[in-house]
Design a protein around this motif. Structure first.
Motif, PDB file in Angstrom:
ATOM      1  N   VAL A  92       0.858  -1.191   0.000  1.00  0.00           N
ATOM      2  CA  VAL A  92       0.000   0.000   0.000  1.00  0.00           C
ATOM      3  C   VAL A  92       0.892   1.237   0.000  1.00  0.00           C
ATOM      4  N   GLY A 124       2.628   3.906  -3.268  1.00  0.00           N
ATOM      5  CA  GLY A 124       3.598   3.776  -4.368  1.00  0.00           C
ATOM      6  C   GLY A 124       4.661   4.849  -4.350  1.00  0.00           C
ATOM      7  N   VAL A 165      -1.034  -0.708  -4.468  1.00  0.00           N
ATOM      8  CA  VAL A 165      -2.212   0.170  -4.375  1.00  0.00           C
ATOM      9  C   VAL A 165      -1.742   1.603  -4.143  1.00  0.00           C
ATOM     10  N   ARG A 168      -7.531   3.669  -2.991  1.00  0.00           N
ATOM     11  CA  ARG A 168      -7.136   4.003  -1.620  1.00  0.00           C
ATOM     12  C   ARG A 168      -7.440   2.845  -0.680  1.00  0.00           C
ATOM     13  N   VAL A 192      -0.813   4.108   7.553  1.00  0.00           N
ATOM     14  CA  VAL A 192      -2.267   3.951   7.507  1.00  0.00           C
ATOM     15  C   VAL A 192      -2.670   2.495   7.769  1.00  0.00           C
ATOM     16  N   THR A 206       5.520  21.417   3.841  1.00  0.00           N
ATOM     17  CA  THR A 206       5.680  22.463   2.817  1.00  0.00           C
ATOM     18  C   THR A 206       5.051  21.950   1.533  1.00  0.00           C
ATOM     19  N   ILE A 261       4.527  16.285   3.455  1.00  0.00           N
ATOM     20  CA  ILE A 261       4.412  15.977   4.885  1.00  0.00           C
ATOM     21  C   ILE A 261       5.749  15.476   5.415  1.00  0.00           C
ATOM     22  N   ARG A 262       6.227  16.131   6.443  1.00  0.00           N
ATOM     23  CA  ARG A 262       7.507  15.703   7.032  1.00  0.00           C
ATOM     24  C   ARG A 262       7.292  14.743   8.194  1.00  0.00           C
ATOM     25  N   GLY A 289       9.747   3.036   4.996  1.00  0.00           N
ATOM     26  CA  GLY A 289       9.780   4.447   4.617  1.00  0.00           C
ATOM     27  C   GLY A 289       9.652   5.356   5.827  1.00  0.00           C
ATOM     28  N   ARG A 295      13.983   9.440   7.053  1.00  0.00           N
ATOM     29  CA  ARG A 295      12.810   9.587   6.189  1.00  0.00           C
ATOM     30  C   ARG A 295      13.190   9.966   4.758  1.00  0.00           C
TER      31      ARG A 295
HETATM   32  C1  LIG Z   1       8.950  19.285   1.849  1.00  0.00           C
HETATM   33  C2  LIG Z   1       9.795  18.063   1.926  1.00  0.00           C
HETATM   34  C3  LIG Z   1      11.106  18.115   1.491  1.00  0.00           C
HETATM   35  C4  LIG Z   1      11.895  16.963   1.499  1.00  0.00           C
HETATM   36  N1  LIG Z   1      13.170  17.018   1.002  1.00  0.00           N
HETATM   37  C5  LIG Z   1      13.806  15.857   0.732  1.00  0.00           C
HETATM   38  C6  LIG Z   1      14.999  15.853  -0.032  1.00  0.00           C
HETATM   39  O1  LIG Z   1      15.504  16.913  -0.425  1.00  0.00           O
HETATM   40  N2  LIG Z   1      15.565  14.664  -0.321  1.00  0.00           N
HETATM   41  C7  LIG Z   1      15.006  13.475   0.088  1.00  0.00           C
HETATM   42  O2  LIG Z   1      15.535  12.415  -0.261  1.00  0.00           O
HETATM   43  N3  LIG Z   1      13.901  13.450   0.843  1.00  0.00           N
HETATM   44  C8  LIG Z   1      13.278  14.611   1.152  1.00  0.00           C
HETATM   45  N4  LIG Z   1      12.114  14.601   1.883  1.00  0.00           N
HETATM   46  C9  LIG Z   1      11.633  13.336   2.503  1.00  0.00           C
HETATM   47  C10 LIG Z   1      11.017  12.354   1.538  1.00  0.00           C
HETATM   48  O3  LIG Z   1      10.561  12.941   0.360  1.00  0.00           O
HETATM   49  C11 LIG Z   1       9.872  11.537   2.159  1.00  0.00           C
HETATM   50  O4  LIG Z   1      10.064  11.329   3.523  1.00  0.00           O
HETATM   51  C12 LIG Z   1       9.828  10.209   1.421  1.00  0.00           C
HETATM   52  O5  LIG Z   1       9.351  10.412   0.114  1.00  0.00           O
HETATM   53  C13 LIG Z   1       8.966   9.191   2.139  1.00  0.00           C
HETATM   54  O6  LIG Z   1       8.863   8.054   1.322  1.00  0.00           O
HETATM   55  P1  LIG Z   1       7.767   6.961   1.603  1.00  0.00           P
HETATM   56  O7  LIG Z   1       7.998   5.859   0.649  1.00  0.00           O
HETATM   57  O8  LIG Z   1       7.765   6.651   3.051  1.00  0.00           O
HETATM   58  O9  LIG Z   1       6.362   7.658   1.327  1.00  0.00           O
HETATM   59  P2  LIG Z   1       5.822   8.805   0.381  1.00  0.00           P
HETATM   60  O10 LIG Z   1       6.852   9.344  -0.537  1.00  0.00           O
HETATM   61  O11 LIG Z   1       5.125   9.766   1.289  1.00  0.00           O
HETATM   62  O12 LIG Z   1       4.736   8.007  -0.476  1.00  0.00           O
HETATM   63  C14 LIG Z   1       3.598   7.451   0.147  1.00  0.00           C
HETATM   64  C15 LIG Z   1       2.622   7.045  -0.939  1.00  0.00           C
HETATM   65  O13 LIG Z   1       1.522   6.356  -0.340  1.00  0.00           O
HETATM   66  C16 LIG Z   1       0.324   6.788  -0.919  1.00  0.00           C
HETATM   67  N5  LIG Z   1      -0.756   6.584   0.068  1.00  0.00           N
HETATM   68  C17 LIG Z   1      -0.899   7.161   1.276  1.00  0.00           C
HETATM   69  N6  LIG Z   1      -2.007   6.724   1.886  1.00  0.00           N
HETATM   70  C18 LIG Z   1      -2.592   5.828   1.052  1.00  0.00           C
HETATM   71  C19 LIG Z   1      -3.771   5.024   1.113  1.00  0.00           C
HETATM   72  N7  LIG Z   1      -4.597   5.054   2.168  1.00  0.00           N
HETATM   73  N8  LIG Z   1      -4.054   4.223   0.047  1.00  0.00           N
HETATM   74  C20 LIG Z   1      -3.237   4.172  -1.026  1.00  0.00           C
HETATM   75  N9  LIG Z   1      -2.114   4.921  -1.136  1.00  0.00           N
HETATM   76  C21 LIG Z   1      -1.783   5.736  -0.112  1.00  0.00           C
HETATM   77  C22 LIG Z   1       0.574   8.260  -1.245  1.00  0.00           C
HETATM   78  O14 LIG Z   1      -0.284   8.718  -2.259  1.00  0.00           O
HETATM   79  C23 LIG Z   1       2.049   8.224  -1.690  1.00  0.00           C
HETATM   80  O15 LIG Z   1       2.188   8.012  -3.067  1.00  0.00           O
HETATM   81  C24 LIG Z   1      11.338  15.735   1.956  1.00  0.00           C
HETATM   82  C25 LIG Z   1      10.017  15.694   2.408  1.00  0.00           C
HETATM   83  C26 LIG Z   1       9.256  16.835   2.404  1.00  0.00           C
HETATM   84  C27 LIG Z   1       7.847  16.742   2.847  1.00  0.00           C
END
Ligand SMILES: Cc1cc2nc3c(=O)[nH]c(=O)nc-3n(C[C@H](O)[C@H](O)[C@H](O)COP(=O)(O)OP(=O)(O)OC[C@H]3O[C@@H](n4cnc5c(N)ncnc54)[C@H](O)[C@@H]3O)c2cc1C
Length: 450
Positions: free
Chosen positions: A22, A24, A45, A137, A175, A198, A304-305, A388, A402
């Motif tokens: 869940v 991408g 998903v 979702r 989630v 941001t 989201i941070r 992640g 993160r």
């Molecule tokens: C403003 C900002 C600046 C950043 N700067 C950097 C940087 O310069 N370099 C760096 O490497 N990282 C940076 N980061 C951190 C990084 O981008 C994220 O922490 C990272 O992308 C997290 O990866 P993830 O795979 O955990 O989830 P995410 O990238 O958040 O992806 C989660 C995915 O899950 C999907 N999702 C959520 N809930 C559901 C649901 N209920 N059903 C189906 N799909 C769902 C979302 O649509 C999304 O596609 C930054 C973050 C932010 C917010």
């Protein structure tokens, strides 16, 4: 007072999968592709219409801190992705990941073209045999004993129950884990502060022969002192190059926004778009090289941070980071400085940030901390991995782990771990981690011995 409504329906039963991932984003894509390449029937998903998460839909199109000065740390799937992006011309001019000098530059990094990354991830999922459902979702989960037996999703056709043997939560907000009863730390509920998000944006027509990031920072501090902005925020990451004349803008903290409140998130998008305009206007007026820059798009995914983190079998801690700790079960290493943004616009917060990020925490040459396998699993559910941003880590170290490169590393390990667990008919906490580490190393991952 909130009133309740009892919701009860018969819904369609979908196809059975070995593994449902869940989310991408970086961690979810790596997990799904790696498990499918290992022969598993995988469903990915994704709530939006594209893969890549924050890196694409969030327009955080920038990877940093890839090297310890001697070598690239996130290898394996991430390295494959980086080389493919280079071949597609998706990296800015002058960035060549095959160049040894680039690989040995401490904390080296690069921006990238988010649209080309979306397409590349589509291709990699298709060729690995991952079934992807966009605009879908996760809305509920079915638990039997200590196992997830399936998830409920919602898409244009309505609700579907999707049975599976194992699941990976890569939602960033934990989630699925939260729905499954895994204990989580929620920012704002269990912590004093929420790190502000941001809304990023993409810009075009920047003259990089005249743009200088240090200059941007200096001019920005003066503009804040001159009261040019809605809020006197001295912490503005700024503009990051993604191509010949393109960039992303990471500017405008949305203080007080809670990503786990639908109302707060919705208001945050509106304020975030207002800030995008404000900071672009500032750049057009005051920053050399940005006079003619134009807004292409605001992000469709809020940046989201901090929201939710699971309490896993092991919680990676700031102390582990400070001690550059290595673990017997580590599945990768990373070295980005802890990046806890200001919680408000006060001078104290700005000084706290600079002290942490720019000095004491920065890792030197040859330094990194380990990512233990146990931070991806929980004691509550036997067939769930959480990867992640929402993997088990304390508030401070989450400000490092993160980042996208580390998320790709965690995702790859979880995808392979799920495949090993399915093959050996065992739970997430009982797999032979030395098998996992061997397979990761065979795939090119850098996993030093502890
Ligand atoms: C403003 C900002 C600046 C950043 N700067 C950097 C940087 O310069 N370099 C760096 O490497 N990282 C940076 N980061 C951190 C990084 O981008 C994220 O922490 C990272 O992308 C997290 O990866 P993830 O795979 O955990 O989830 P995410 O990238 O958040 O992806 C989660 C995915 O899950 C999907 N999702 C959520 N809930 C559901 C649901 N209920 N059903 C189906 N799909 C769902 C979302 O649509 C999304 O596609 C930054 C973050 C932010 C917010």
């Amino acid at each position: 007072m909130e009133t309740m409504y009892q919701f009860s329906r018969s819904i369609r039963r979908g196809k059975h999968y070995d593994l449902i991932v869940v989310g991408g984003g970086p961690s979810g894509c790596a997990a799904a592709i790696r498990a499918a390449r290992a022969g598993k029937r995988v469903l990915l998903v994704e709530a939006t219409g594209a893969l890549g998460g924050m890196g694409t839909n969030g327009l955080v199109s920038n990877w940093y801190s890839l090297s310890d000065g001697e070598q690239i740390l996130p290898r394996g799937f991430f390295w494959e992705l980086l080389l493919k992006l280079a071949d597609l011309g998706a990296l800015p001019p002058g960035v060549d990941p095959r160049d040894l000098d680039w690989q040995r530059k401490l904390h080296t990094g690069t921006g990238f073209n988010p649209e080309l990354l979306k397409m590349l991830l589509d291709d990699l999922c298709l060729s690995a045999g991952v079934e992807v459902r966009f605009s879908t979702r996760l809305v509920d989960v079915e638990i039997e004993g200590k196992r997830i037996s399936g998830v409920v999703t919602h898409d244009v056709e309505g609700f579907v129950f999707r049975p599976c043997l194992a699941a990976i939560d890569a939602t960033g907000d934990a989630v699925l884990a939260h729905m499954s009863g895994v204990p989580c730390r929620e920012a704002g509920r269990d912590t004093e502060h929420i790190m502000p998000p941001t809304l990023c944006a993409s810009l075009v027509d920047i003259d990089f022969t005249r743009f200088n990031r240090r200059e941007y920072e200096k001019i920005l501090q003066q503009a804040v002192a001159d009261n040019e902005f809605t809020q006197p925020d001295r912490h503005v990451p700024g503009i990051f190059r993604t191509g010949a004349n393109t960039a992303i803008q990471n500017a405008g903290h949305i203080f007080g926004m809670n990503a786990l409140s639908a109302k707060s998130l919705s208001n945050g998008y509106i304020l975030g778009r207002k800030f995008v305009g404000e900071y672009l206007n500032f750049a057009n007026r005051r920053i050399p090289g940005c006079e003619n820059s134009v807004l292409v798009s605001t992000a469709t995914l809020m940046g989201i941070r901090e929201s939710r983190c699971i309490q896993g079998v092991y919680e990676l801690s700031y102390e582990d980071f400070v001690n550059r700790r290595q673990f017997d079960d580590q599945i990768g290493v990373y070295n980005k400085a802890v990046d806890i943004h200001v919680y408000d616009t006060s001078d104290e917060q700005w000084e706290r940030y600079l002290g942490e990020y720019e000095s004491q925490d920065k890792m030197g040459a040859g330094e990194y901390y380990g990512l233990p396998y146990r931070m991806l699993i929980t004691n509550c559910i036997d067939n769930l991995w959480v990867v992640g941003r929402c993997a088990s880590s304390d508030v401070k170290v989450n400000g490092s782990v993160r980042d996208q490169p580390a998320c790709y590393v965690m995702g790859e390990a979880a995808g392979l771990a799920a495949s090993i667990a399915l093959d050996s008919d065992t739970s997430a906490d009982s797999i032979d981690v030395s098998d996992l580490r061997k397979e990761l190393r065979d795939g090119g991952s850098f996993i030093p011995e502890s």
